[in-house]
Enzyme design. Structure first.
Site, mmCIF file in Angstrom:
data_model
loop_
_atom_site.group_PDB
_atom_site.id
_atom_site.type_symbol
_atom_site.label_atom_id
_atom_site.label_comp_id
_atom_site.label_asym_id
_atom_site.label_seq_id
_atom_site.Cartn_x
_atom_site.Cartn_y
_atom_site.Cartn_z
ATOM 1 N N GLU A 199 -21.200 -8.222 61.280
ATOM 2 C CA GLU A 199 -20.214 -8.156 62.371
ATOM 3 C C GLU A 199 -20.870 -8.071 63.746
ATOM 4 O OE1 GLU A 199 -17.599 -4.786 62.323
ATOM 5 O OE2 GLU A 199 -19.069 -3.484 61.444
ATOM 6 N N GLU A 220 -22.752 -1.218 53.601
ATOM 7 C CA GLU A 220 -22.440 -0.880 54.993
ATOM 8 C C GLU A 220 -23.483 -1.476 55.929
ATOM 9 O OE1 GLU A 220 -20.002 0.066 56.528
ATOM 10 O OE2 GLU A 220 -20.741 0.776 58.461
ATOM 11 N N CYS A 277 -12.557 15.502 74.398
ATOM 12 C CA CYS A 277 -11.605 15.317 75.487
ATOM 13 C C CYS A 277 -12.381 15.189 76.787
ATOM 14 C CB CYS A 277 -10.670 16.524 75.589
ATOM 15 S SG CYS A 277 -9.831 16.910 74.059
ATOM 16 N N ARG A 315 -12.960 9.239 76.532
ATOM 17 C CA ARG A 315 -13.167 10.429 75.676
ATOM 18 C C ARG A 315 -11.877 10.870 74.992
ATOM 19 N NH1 ARG A 315 -17.924 13.304 76.818
ATOM 20 N NH2 ARG A 315 -16.970 15.207 76.012
ATOM 21 N N HIS A 353 -29.265 -10.320 37.774
ATOM 22 C CA HIS A 353 -28.138 -11.079 37.212
ATOM 23 C C HIS A 353 -27.706 -12.211 38.130
ATOM 24 C CE1 HIS A 353 -27.860 -8.093 34.060
ATOM 25 N NE2 HIS A 353 -27.890 -7.151 34.982
ATOM 26 N N LYS A 376 -22.532 -4.135 58.945
ATOM 27 C CA LYS A 376 -22.942 -3.939 60.338
ATOM 28 C C LYS A 376 -23.652 -5.172 60.855
ATOM 29 C CE LYS A 376 -20.993 -0.841 61.576
ATOM 30 N NZ LYS A 376 -20.089 -0.725 60.524
ATOM 31 N N LYS A 424 -10.825 -3.702 67.146
ATOM 32 C CA LYS A 424 -11.144 -2.330 66.737
ATOM 33 C C LYS A 424 -10.156 -1.837 65.685
ATOM 34 C CE LYS A 424 -13.303 1.478 66.539
ATOM 35 N NZ LYS A 424 -14.578 1.454 65.774
ATOM 36 N N TRP A 478 -8.046 14.194 73.382
ATOM 37 C CA TRP A 478 -8.191 13.577 72.061
ATOM 38 C C TRP A 478 -7.738 14.647 71.097
ATOM 39 C CZ3 TRP A 478 -8.837 8.752 70.451
ATOM 40 C CH2 TRP A 478 -9.089 8.535 69.097
ATOM 41 N N ASN A 487 -11.988 21.502 75.803
ATOM 42 C CA ASN A 487 -12.550 20.459 74.948
ATOM 43 C C ASN A 487 -13.262 21.182 73.819
ATOM 44 O OD1 ASN A 487 -13.696 18.182 73.828
ATOM 45 N ND2 ASN A 487 -15.407 18.103 75.265
ATOM 46 N N GLY A 488 -12.900 20.865 72.569
ATOM 47 C CA GLY A 488 -13.583 21.492 71.437
ATOM 48 C C GLY A 488 -12.592 22.037 70.427
HETATM 49 C C1 AGP Z 1 -16.395 -1.609 60.645
HETATM 50 O O1 AGP Z 1 -17.518 -1.597 61.511
HETATM 51 C C2 AGP Z 1 -15.248 -2.437 61.191
HETATM 52 N N1 AGP Z 1 -14.908 -2.063 62.498
HETATM 53 C C3 AGP Z 1 -14.084 -2.493 60.214
HETATM 54 O O2 AGP Z 1 -14.588 -2.838 58.950
HETATM 55 C C4 AGP Z 1 -13.276 -1.171 60.056
HETATM 56 O O3 AGP Z 1 -14.048 -0.205 59.399
HETATM 57 C C5 AGP Z 1 -12.027 -1.488 59.225
HETATM 58 O O4 AGP Z 1 -11.266 -2.451 59.911
HETATM 59 C C6 AGP Z 1 -11.178 -0.262 58.949
HETATM 60 O O5 AGP Z 1 -10.698 0.257 60.166
HETATM 61 P P1 AGP Z 1 -10.011 1.714 60.147
HETATM 62 O O6 AGP Z 1 -11.063 2.676 59.698
HETATM 63 O O7 AGP Z 1 -9.563 1.941 61.557
HETATM 64 O O8 AGP Z 1 -8.869 1.667 59.182
#
Ligand code: AGP
Length: 622
Positions: A498, A491, A2, A27, A514, A495, A617, A78, A104-105
């Protein structure tokens, strides 16, 4: 996580505090509130939602005195304990309205404190852990004439009763011209002004007023008035903070001095993993998930688990599968949420569906859990955003305590999702009796070492940053791993895709022969995530063979391997060391170099690391 602000000086406290909250809204933005001391009165305003909701309420407020007060505190929330509502918004008042507190915490022992206070007749106005503090301070000050010193002494005594992580600010209507703060395991910084002083979660809240800061140390209490800053420890002994001059600009300050929020969030991972574990592990190492509204019998009835998620959250589920099946012996499938309901999965009342989502608003995941509920399965959400749609529509929720994740590319959410999934897995094993208490405690002890191990990795990333500059012009990067290293490889590839807009692909190392090994050309960068040789030796030996296979065909091998693993040395063109870690927990440390690599390659390519092209996001459409 927060945002908190305190002020005492010659300006309108309301103006200074609200401006500070605006800078701290990154935050947390579930609710916002202020408390101002004016003419012996304590005036309060707080609203759920973003700061703009509070500002609208203030604009309509008849309380002109709110603007005249010269001391005050403010909070942007938050949510952790208690949903994002008006009543749970900070500040929280004592029953007599004399004391206001912001926090906060996480106060780990709040349930016991709340029960004690209620037994003494205290009536609570909110569901938060914070409200306990306002009542405890009032009890300390009962019958005591108000003064700055009395408030500081009361704060010291109350802090001695609290367990967990907290940054607290408090004001007393009977102690005008003073704000008292305290911190343990959570940041608090003082802004030293001329005829005015500030308190905040971070310097971005006050650097337009002063760049002279004092960082408080662990277990310290600070009293600020317009002309004085007094710091003590929790026993009242004089103490020192760390004085420093802030040379960041305001925007950089919000990023903690990092160029990008993503880099800041990568650096926050030790803290947020610790925060996610905090308050959920008992003194003897038992798992305590009372907040998860599934009874022990519900959990004993589970005979099948599906994890549904997207993107990075899906990769967290893939890691969790290995741990959950190993610990609980319950079959666990991990499905892309967007595919789950279209394959008519077999679900019933004994199925547990775990929906993992940072935002809690991902439509694919939401639709998957709705399908699961229609099929009478129980749904547990693992989510970072309190009060969002996915936890609201689930039967139960375990919140990660990652704080707002601003960068589109998910980093700290991933590691906190791992921590939460491991807590769920251990809890299932504990409740179903397939692991003895000492076995659970042993794994818990290993989990609790992860923040320090992540911190150690973060301190050794210079070779990875150098590699990123070299790979900035590469056309592709491949990632291979085995066991829990396979989801880590996926993963790492995600990264890079994207952030650098580069072709990247993760493979199960055993799958190379394979087909994918045909991709290897001279100089092809291959990132190899190597499991501990101390865990399952066969896994280690096989991936060493895979590394030899790709290297023999010209690959440039970037090997992520634990300290002391000498078998990989002959086959690593670049060797990135991570601390020795139990097999199932290795993703906590092996993921971090891949996050840094992707962010730095993107930066080298001149991309917007926080807001990559084409992405959002939270993907709230199917
Ligand atoms: C990951 O870096 C991306 N931002 C994306 O794959 C994300 O993880 C996915 O859209 C799921 O989002 P969420 O965790 O908010 O459900």
């Amino acid at each position: 996580m927060c945002g908190i602000v305190g002020y005492v000086g010659t300006q309108s406290a309301l103006g200074v505090v609200v401006d500070g909250l605006r800078r701290l809204e990154y935050r947390g933005y579930d609710s916002a509130g202020v408390a101002v001391l004016a003419d012996g009165r304590l005036l309060l305003a707080k609203k759920a939602g973003k700061l703009s909701n509070l500002e609208k309420a203030l604009a309509e407020s008849a309380e002109a005195e709110l603007r005249s007060g010269l001391a005050g505190i403010g909070h942007t929330r938050w949510a952790t304990h208690g949903g994002p509502t008006d009543r749970n918004a900070h500040p929280h008042l004592s029953a007599d309205g004399r004391i206001a507190v912001i926090h906060n915490g996480i106060i780990e022992n709040f349930a016991r404190l709340r029960a004690q206070l209620q037994a003494e007749g205290v009536e609570f106005a909110s569901d938060t852990d914070t409200e306990c503090v306002s009542h405890l301070l009032a009890a300390e000050l009962a019958g005591v004439p108000g003064s700055p010193a009395a408030l500081a002494e009361a704060m010291r005594k109350v802090c001695g009763k609290l367990e967990g992580a907290f940054t607290l600010l408090a004001v007393d209507a009977q102690a005008p011209g003073a704000v008292v703060g305290a911190r343990r395991n959570s940041p608090l910084v003082v802004g030293r002004g001329v005829g005015e002083n500030f308190l905040a979660s971070d310097v971005s809240a006050f650097i337009e007023h002063t760049r002279e800061a004092v960082e408080l140390g662990q277990d310290q209490v600070v009293l600020i008035t317009a002309d004085a800053i007094e710091i003590t420890d929790f026993d009242g002994n004089p103490a020192q903070g760390r004085d420093y001059h802030v040379d960041w600009d305001a925007r950089a300050a919000e990023k903690g001095g990092y160029d990008w929020f993503m880099l800041k969030e990568i650096a926050e991972q030790p803290q947020v993993v610790a925060d996610t574990l905090r308050g959920r592990i008992g003194e003897t190492g038992e798992i305590m998930l009372d907040e998860v509204r599934l009874t022990d019998q519900d959990l004993r009835d589970v005979d099948k688990i599906f994890i549904v998620a997207c993107g990075t959250a899906y990769h967290a589920g893939l890691v969790a599968k290995y741990a959950i099946e190993h610990w609980t012996r319950i079959p666990c499938e991990v499905e892309l949420a967007s595919e789950f309901r279209y394959r008519d999965p077999v679900l019933d009342r004994s199925t547990l569906v775990v929906a993992i989502s940072q935002s809690g608003e991902t439509m694919d995941t939401l639709m998957a859990l709705r399908h699961a509920k229609e099929q009478k399965a129980r749904v547990l959400a693992i989510c970072n955003t309190n009060g969002s749609t996915i936890p609201r529509e689930s039967d139960a929720v375990l919140y990660t305590h990652g704080g707002p994740e601003i960068a589109v590319a998910s980093t700290k959410a991933f590691l906190t999702q791992l921590a939460a999934c491991f807590l769920v897995g251990l809890h299932l094993a504990q409740v179903r009796g397939v692991k003895y208490a000492d076995e659970v405690a042993a794994v818990v002890a290993q989990l609790q070492e992860m923040p320090d191990k992540i911190e150690k990795v973060l301190g050794t990333m210079d070779p990875v940053r150098e590699l990123a500059r070299e790979l900035a012009t590469a056309s592709t990067v491949l990632f291979i791993g085995r066991h829990v290293g396979y989801p880590v490889a996926l993963e790492g590839a995600l990264k890079l895709k994207e952030l650098a807009y580069m072709h990247a692909e993760g493979f199960a190392a055993g799958e190379l022969k394979h087909g994918p090994i045909a991709l290897i050309d001279h100089g092809t960068p291959v990132v190899c995530v190597v499991p501990s040789p101390a865990g399952r030796g066969v896994l280690h030996d096989k991936i060493v063979s895979n590394i030899q296979e790709v290297r023999a065909r010209g690959a440039r091998t970037i090997v992520i391997a634990e300290e002391g693993d000498e078998a990989v040395v002959p086959y690593a063109d670049l060797l990135v060391r991570v601390p020795r870690t139990p097999t199932l927990l290795a993703p906590f440390v092996t993921t971090v170099p891949l996050q840094v690599l992707a962010a730095e390659i993107a930066a080298s390519r001149g991309h917007d690391v926080d807001q990559p092209r084409n992405l959002a996001k939270s993907v709230t459409v199917e």
